[in-house]
Enzyme design. Sequence first.
Site, PDB file in Angstrom:
ATOM      1  N   GLU A 292       0.804  -1.223   0.000  1.00  0.00           N
ATOM      2  CA  GLU A 292       0.000   0.000   0.000  1.00  0.00           C
ATOM      3  C   GLU A 292       0.833   1.267   0.000  1.00  0.00           C
ATOM      4  O   GLU A 292       0.339   2.347  -0.278  1.00  0.00           O
ATOM      5  CB  GLU A 292      -0.965   0.013   1.191  1.00  0.00           C
ATOM      6  CG  GLU A 292      -0.326   0.211   2.559  1.00  0.00           C
ATOM      7  CD  GLU A 292       0.261  -1.090   3.097  1.00  0.00           C
ATOM      8  OE1 GLU A 292       0.850  -1.066   4.189  1.00  0.00           O
ATOM      9  OE2 GLU A 292       0.146  -2.118   2.426  1.00  0.00           O
ATOM     10  N   ASP A 334      20.151  18.375 -31.507  1.00  0.00           N
ATOM     11  CA  ASP A 334      20.704  19.265 -32.522  1.00  0.00           C
ATOM     12  C   ASP A 334      22.152  19.567 -32.135  1.00  0.00           C
ATOM     13  O   ASP A 334      22.638  19.108 -31.099  1.00  0.00           O
ATOM     14  CB  ASP A 334      19.859  20.543 -32.583  1.00  0.00           C
ATOM     15  CG  ASP A 334      20.142  21.369 -33.837  1.00  0.00           C
ATOM     16  OD1 ASP A 334      20.986  20.940 -34.654  1.00  0.00           O
ATOM     17  OD2 ASP A 334      19.527  22.435 -33.989  1.00  0.00           O
ATOM     18  N   ASP A 598      14.784  23.235 -28.853  1.00  0.00           N
ATOM     19  CA  ASP A 598      14.513  24.537 -28.249  1.00  0.00           C
ATOM     20  C   ASP A 598      13.817  25.504 -29.198  1.00  0.00           C
ATOM     21  O   ASP A 598      13.627  26.670 -28.884  1.00  0.00           O
ATOM     22  CB  ASP A 598      15.809  25.181 -27.749  1.00  0.00           C
ATOM     23  CG  ASP A 598      16.837  25.405 -28.862  1.00  0.00           C
ATOM     24  OD1 ASP A 598      16.541  25.056 -30.025  1.00  0.00           O
ATOM     25  OD2 ASP A 598      17.934  25.922 -28.574  1.00  0.00           O
ATOM     26  N   ASP A 602      10.093  22.471 -32.828  1.00  0.00           N
ATOM     27  CA  ASP A 602      10.516  21.259 -32.120  1.00  0.00           C
ATOM     28  C   ASP A 602       9.392  20.650 -31.290  1.00  0.00           C
ATOM     29  O   ASP A 602       9.541  19.528 -30.792  1.00  0.00           O
ATOM     30  CB  ASP A 602      11.705  21.568 -31.195  1.00  0.00           C
ATOM     31  CG  ASP A 602      13.005  21.703 -31.969  1.00  0.00           C
ATOM     32  OD1 ASP A 602      13.203  20.922 -32.921  1.00  0.00           O
ATOM     33  OD2 ASP A 602      13.815  22.583 -31.636  1.00  0.00           O
ATOM     34  N   ASN A 666       5.331 -14.088   3.626  1.00  0.00           N
ATOM     35  CA  ASN A 666       4.669 -14.069   4.940  1.00  0.00           C
ATOM     36  C   ASN A 666       3.169 -14.332   4.824  1.00  0.00           C
ATOM     37  O   ASN A 666       2.592 -15.083   5.620  1.00  0.00           O
ATOM     38  CB  ASN A 666       4.895 -12.714   5.622  1.00  0.00           C
ATOM     39  CG  ASN A 666       6.269 -12.639   6.261  1.00  0.00           C
ATOM     40  OD1 ASN A 666       6.877 -13.653   6.559  1.00  0.00           O
ATOM     41  ND2 ASN A 666       6.768 -11.435   6.458  1.00  0.00           N
ATOM     42  N   ASN A 691       2.436  -4.907   9.580  1.00  0.00           N
ATOM     43  CA  ASN A 691       2.505  -4.221   8.290  1.00  0.00           C
ATOM     44  C   ASN A 691       2.910  -2.758   8.446  1.00  0.00           C
ATOM     45  O   ASN A 691       3.702  -2.219   7.667  1.00  0.00           O
ATOM     46  CB  ASN A 691       1.147  -4.327   7.595  1.00  0.00           C
ATOM     47  CG  ASN A 691       1.212  -3.947   6.132  1.00  0.00           C
ATOM     48  OD1 ASN A 691       1.987  -4.524   5.381  1.00  0.00           O
ATOM     49  ND2 ASN A 691       0.414  -2.980   5.724  1.00  0.00           N
ATOM     50  N   ASP A 695       6.244  -0.964   7.008  1.00  0.00           N
ATOM     51  CA  ASP A 695       6.175   0.230   6.166  1.00  0.00           C
ATOM     52  C   ASP A 695       7.099   1.329   6.686  1.00  0.00           C
ATOM     53  O   ASP A 695       7.773   2.016   5.911  1.00  0.00           O
ATOM     54  CB  ASP A 695       4.737   0.746   6.096  1.00  0.00           C
ATOM     55  CG  ASP A 695       3.846  -0.125   5.219  1.00  0.00           C
ATOM     56  OD1 ASP A 695       4.389  -0.922   4.436  1.00  0.00           O
ATOM     57  OD2 ASP A 695       2.617  -0.022   5.343  1.00  0.00           O
TER      58      ASP A 695
END
Length: 850
Positions: A292, A334, A598, A602, A666, A691, A695
């Site tokens: 999560e 370029d 630039d 482009d 697990n 958990n 985390d």
Amino acid sequence: MTRPTSTPEPNSAFWQSPVADVLKQMGARQEGLNNGEVAARLQQFGPNLIHGERKRAVILQFLTKFRNPLVIILLVASALSALTGDVASFFIIGAIVLMSVSLDFVQEYRAGQAADRLRQSVAVRAKVLRDGKPNDILIAELVPGDVVILSAGDLIPCDGRVLEAKDFFVNQALLTGEPYPVEKAALDLPPNTEILSAGNTVLMGTSVISGSAKVLMCRTGQGTALGEIADTLLAKTPPTAFEAGIHQFGILIMRMTILLVLFVLLINAFYHRPWLESFLFAVALAVGLTPELLPMVVSVTLARGAMRMSTSKVIVKRLGSIINLGSMDVFCTDKTGTLTEAKIKLERHLDPDGHSSQHVLELAYLNSYFETGVKSPLDDAILEHKEIDVSAWHKIDEVSFDFERRRISVLLDNAATRLLIVKGAPEDILRLSINYGLEGDPEEHLLDATARARINAQFEALSAEGFRVLGIASKRVGMDHPHAVVGDEAEMMFLGFAAFLDPAKESAKVALAGLAADQIQVKVITGDNELVTQHLCAQLGLAVTGVLTGADIQRLDDSALAIRVEQANLFCRVAPAQKNRVILALKRRGHTVGYLGDGINDAPSLHSADVGISVASAVDVAKAAADMILLEQDLGVLHAGVLEGRRTFSNIMKYIMMGTSSNFGNMFSMAGASLFLPFLPMLPVQILLNNLLYDVSELPIPLDRVDDDYLSHPRHWDMSYIRNFMLMLGPVSSIFDFLTFYVMLTVFRANEDLFHTGWFIESMATQVLVIFIIRTRKSPFKSQPHPWLIASSLIAVIAAVLLPYTPAGRYLGFVAPPPLFFLVLSGMLVLYLFAAERMKQWFFRRFAID
């Protein structure tokens, strides 16, 4: 509700009314608004943004975190616990969910704010008159009634009425599909004119090709023609390979979660265990299996990468492009400013016989001085010769530069002569000429085949020496000739060459070697000819593997071009549309392509590339289209950004590999234990706590160091690689989990509470400490993790060990384990980490994707 008269509504048909009426209706003035008027109108009309760009309130951003289906299930489950009398579970589950969601939100919000500040530093601005003085203002802060000054290369920030214009041409292809520039002027139109064909009106999202104008802003944001059709016109950017991969990963985890949860519910129903406890256990199991924190880890890691890249002078506008930059294996660029110093100097001005010509210099200067398009570096070099006197000349008209014609013409006159002066690609100028003139010779000479060959040889000789060359020609017309048009560029007199030198950039040579060492192909795409480009490549040590010219590209269909682009690394004399074809051909071959541009034209190539890169000095159109902005036009800066992209990808992959292997192992163990244990292998609240601690231990992953060998080549998302890693490393964790079950039941004769405690500690220790195995392909002793990752991991393990000895631990169902348990646990941990390391090394040998 009545609008305040001080902030009138924009006229719904402002292009059909006289300018004086529009100014009056808008409560506007030619010199612009004052700050008080701007603040009131910004409050009334909102920011000048189209749909989809407004941000939600912070509280709404926080509440959206609760839309996660697993979070909703947990909250429902905790409510059911309270209704059935288990108030303790209600508070504990609620607290854990709130802590997890808040942790996710705070980290992601802070990272997002940091990234936004970087984006704002390169946001497109407009020159606006406020109290009669020009100011550079963010486009989002402009309001109806503002007067904006536009010039070549600018994005148009509104729907507005042209007040003044000078050779003002606009590209409206975004709205009309018409690829050719349209001239706009300050004029009144018939009442029934449509807005898209109105010659006195500019529209938001279009761009200025040449000339300049003063425009009254009449409609902004969602009220513009673009805003009204934004949902259909502005198609959502297709997902990158990484984003698509994350989606595939989510689907894989979801399927596995559903299978495991259904399996656990079935087993618990078979054993007639309490339905609420079984339901909570299944939900907790799903939470434990789901990574999560992945959205937060991705967001924070990308934002951290953007911050680090900013210290290397690369500003990231779109965070997802960091991954593409790290995956880039072909870089297209370029020459000017990237491979050269962009310190262009006009070295020679020669007649067709190669003699120095003051007349050629004068005509080149007049052309550059009077043109109104974006001044190129070549124009700037010409205009350094300020000794040329232009006072006797008056401009009549011009034919703006475009990349198909590759030339620009200006029509001038003085008291005695009206003259069309043309400057552009020598081969094109020579083709359009019928005679030539020499310095000091008043006669015109016929441009026959012999003369053409001699002049062309002169051009090629200059190119071979590394000179960039422009051809100069002129044509006398009658004093009553009113306008310049493309058709006038014929039957001219060729007068000579302007030859420029732009020295190779020393830092580019080092950067090119670094890019090559990191397995990135560099392909040069330029409008210059192949001789100049090859000369530059020789100076930079860039081996030429093949050359394609614009003419070659024109003759090839897409399939043939896709083959040729693999061999060639120089693309010369190419038009913007051909640049785009090259990039798309490379993508079809499976490459991740970066493009540095630039200029005005482009933008299509920047959009087509996997990662579009521009520079701070670029025109607005290019900066708006780019994913990243280089604050210095230096390939060394880009190379540093590439390495940062690879680091970012590595740290995100670390979390995914850790989560898929240890979490899967697990949770598989928990599901398996349900088959033979007379009680739940761990209480739902204990799973959630496990958990949460895990985390917390992984929060510093975005800061972690990355091994140098991981940065040596591009990395790409590979779903099968991740799945194989999960299926290989996960069972190792499960084997030691089942060994823990055996030890707890046979050696310690554990009851339910002791079993829960023992496995909680073992589970936390194994899945946290294996982080240091999985985070590197090397031996964990040869790769130094970030100190914060070490600290957070040790804190999580220590908290798990000490928790049973606290009142909170007893409240959660833990008991103090016997001292012998920790001795056994230490031995099992050493064996597990050794086995995990051996399996990891075998996996990398067997499934290597390098």
